[in-house]
Design a protein around this motif. Structure first.
Motif, PDB file in Angstrom:
ATOM      1  N   ASP A  42       0.828  -1.207   0.000  1.00  0.00           N
ATOM      2  CA  ASP A  42       0.000   0.000   0.000  1.00  0.00           C
ATOM      3  C   ASP A  42       0.866   1.263   0.000  1.00  0.00           C
ATOM      4  OD1 ASP A  42      -2.309  -1.529  -0.007  1.00  0.00           O
ATOM      5  OD2 ASP A  42      -2.615  -1.383   2.158  1.00  0.00           O
ATOM      6  N   TYR A  46       0.748   4.080  -2.809  1.00  0.00           N
ATOM      7  CA  TYR A  46       0.504   5.482  -2.448  1.00  0.00           C
ATOM      8  C   TYR A  46       1.554   6.375  -3.105  1.00  0.00           C
ATOM      9  CZ  TYR A  46      -0.367   9.651   0.353  1.00  0.00           C
ATOM     10  OH  TYR A  46      -0.652  10.926   0.750  1.00  0.00           O
ATOM     11  N   SER A  64      -6.193  11.128   1.136  1.00  0.00           N
ATOM     12  CA  SER A  64      -5.945  10.716   2.512  1.00  0.00           C
ATOM     13  C   SER A  64      -5.539   9.246   2.592  1.00  0.00           C
ATOM     14  CB  SER A  64      -7.170  10.963   3.386  1.00  0.00           C
ATOM     15  OG  SER A  64      -8.270  10.247   2.887  1.00  0.00           O
ATOM     16  N   LYS A  65      -5.931   8.458   1.594  1.00  0.00           N
ATOM     17  CA  LYS A  65      -5.613   7.031   1.643  1.00  0.00           C
ATOM     18  C   LYS A  65      -5.577   6.461   0.225  1.00  0.00           C
ATOM     19  CE  LYS A  65      -7.539   4.219   4.814  1.00  0.00           C
ATOM     20  NZ  LYS A  65      -8.569   3.373   5.459  1.00  0.00           N
ATOM     21  N   ILE A  67      -4.949   2.455  -1.189  1.00  0.00           N
ATOM     22  CA  ILE A  67      -4.665   1.075  -0.782  1.00  0.00           C
ATOM     23  C   ILE A  67      -5.143   0.082  -1.831  1.00  0.00           C
ATOM     24  CG2 ILE A  67      -4.762   1.556   1.694  1.00  0.00           C
ATOM     25  CD1 ILE A  67      -7.588   0.262   1.689  1.00  0.00           C
ATOM     26  N   GLU A  98     -10.213   8.993  -1.040  1.00  0.00           N
ATOM     27  CA  GLU A  98      -9.528   7.701  -0.955  1.00  0.00           C
ATOM     28  C   GLU A  98      -9.579   7.018  -2.308  1.00  0.00           C
ATOM     29  OE1 GLU A  98     -11.284   5.267   2.063  1.00  0.00           O
ATOM     30  OE2 GLU A  98     -10.832   6.683   3.664  1.00  0.00           O
TER      31      GLU A  98
END
Length: 166
Positions: A42, A46, A64-65, A67, A98
């Motif tokens: 991940d 990213y 923010s994320k 994955i 995300e």
């Protein structure tokens, strides 16, 4: 038989059917994309997404994320997802963006992963699949349309014959 390329023209679908019948679809894909990428965590994913975002969408909202998501299983509907959540905290409105990519693409060519990332990044600016959305996809990944088609061929191969990479 060809649900991933159903929207393409009849002649193209016939060529793909011939490759499947002759069991040469895998050879075609391996000749164009012989190796898988190294973005298997991940954190690495990213980094790739941030690099692509910073080089093409500098003014887009922060992420923010990012994955790999094993819950994205129905590859007929999604290869990745972009989630946009707005929360009210006191007098401030906070948003979270995300991106989740199907774990199927942990062992795939980098070009396929980049196409999916480009698609999800384009959703930061354009929510719907419009002409301007696809123009933005091409801005992020110039070979977007060819890579999308080849990714669809890869999914077709996987459905008929199983894993091609790793």
């Amino acid at each position: 038989m060809l649900k991933y390329i159903n929207g393409y023209n009849t002649q193209l679908k016939a060529q793909v059917e011939k490759l499947i019948e002759e069991e040469k679809l895998g050879e075609y894909l391996l000749s164009r994309y012989p190796e898988t990428h190294t973005y298997t965590t991940d954190k690495a994913l990213y980094g790739l997404v941030q690099e692509m975002k910073n080089s093409t969408l500098k003014n887009a909202a922060p992420l923010s994320k990012v994955i790999y998501d094993s819950k994205i299983r129905d590859i007929n509907k999604a290869l990745g997802t972009h989630t946009y959540v707005t929360r009210l905290q006191g007098a401030k409105v906070k948003t979270k963006n995300e991106i989740r990519i199907a774990t199927l693409f942990k062992k795939a060519p980098e070009a396929f992963l980049r196409m999916i990332v480009a698609h999800e990044l384009a959703h930061l600016k354009e929510k719907e699949h419009t002409k301007s959305f696809y123009k933005l996809c091409v801005h992020i990944e110039p070979e977007y349309h060819q890579l999308e088609f080849d990714t669809r061929l890869y999914l077709t191969y996987k459905e008929h014959f199983g894993a091609l990479y790793g």
